[in-house]
Design a protein around this motif. Structure first.
Motif, PDB file in Angstrom:
ATOM      1  N   ASN A   1     -53.953  51.130   1.439  1.00  0.00           N
ATOM      2  CA  ASN A   1     -54.398  52.456   1.547  1.00  0.00           C
ATOM      3  C   ASN A   1     -55.701  52.612   2.345  1.00  0.00           C
TER       4      ASN A   1
ATOM      5  N   HIS B   1     -54.791  52.573   5.875  1.00  0.00           N
ATOM      6  CA  HIS B   1     -54.017  53.717   6.286  1.00  0.00           C
ATOM      7  C   HIS B   1     -54.880  55.024   6.575  1.00  0.00           C
ATOM      8  N   PHE B   2     -55.796  55.019   5.572  1.00  0.00           N
ATOM      9  CA  PHE B   2     -56.746  56.392   5.933  1.00  0.00           C
ATOM     10  C   PHE B   2     -57.697  55.928   7.066  1.00  0.00           C
TER      11      PHE B   2
ATOM     12  N   CYS C   1     -55.960  56.552  10.387  1.00  0.00           N
ATOM     13  CA  CYS C   1     -55.616  57.885  10.549  1.00  0.00           C
ATOM     14  C   CYS C   1     -56.796  58.418  11.085  1.00  0.00           C
TER      15      CYS C   1
END
Length: 136
Positions: free
Chosen positions: A89, A92-93, A96
């Protein structure tokens, strides 16, 4: 978009559950990724399609990121799955943020015209970020 992502969550969840039993979770994720990149390319290249179609595909696939968490869980012991997914996670962040910041840097290479950037600026920026999404 909200209806697409809601329907996509139901559809992808059902597909993922059925394909997981057959060991095909990664194949579904790969197919969804290719479909997502194709929809983005249709928008970037202004394919002769109603723009609603690629946007619908993108909204449905918006729910697909959760598939990656299920795939990660298959590679770790059950007591480590939470930590592995938490680390994933963070990636992912972080990724992004990098993609969105890079998109902004690319857009800033053009002058604002009538309150927005020209279409070519978005095409270049989104084409650059499409490639990076494919590899995350």
């Amino acid at each position: 978009m909200a209806l697409g992502i809601s329907g996509g969550a139901l559809l992808l969840g059902t597909l993922a559950d059925r394909l997981r039993r057959r060991g095909l979770s990664e194949a579904l994720f790969a197919a969804v990724t290719v479909l997502f990149v194709g929809a983005e390319l249709a928008l970037i290249l202004r394919a002769p399609l109603p723009s609603l179609l690629p946007w619908l595909v993108i909204s449905i696939i918006g729910a697909a990121t959760v598939l990656s968490y299920a795939i990660v869980a298959e590679y770790f012991l059950s007591e480590l799955t939470g930590r592995a997914n938490a680390g994933f996670n963070v990636l992912h962040f972080g990724w992004c943020f990098v993609v969105q910041y890079g998109t902004g840097l690319i857009l800033d290479q053009w002058s604002v015209q009538d309150g927005h950037y020209p279409a070519i600026a978005y095409q270049v920026a989104f084409a650059s970020s499409s490639g990076s999404r494919f590899w995350r």
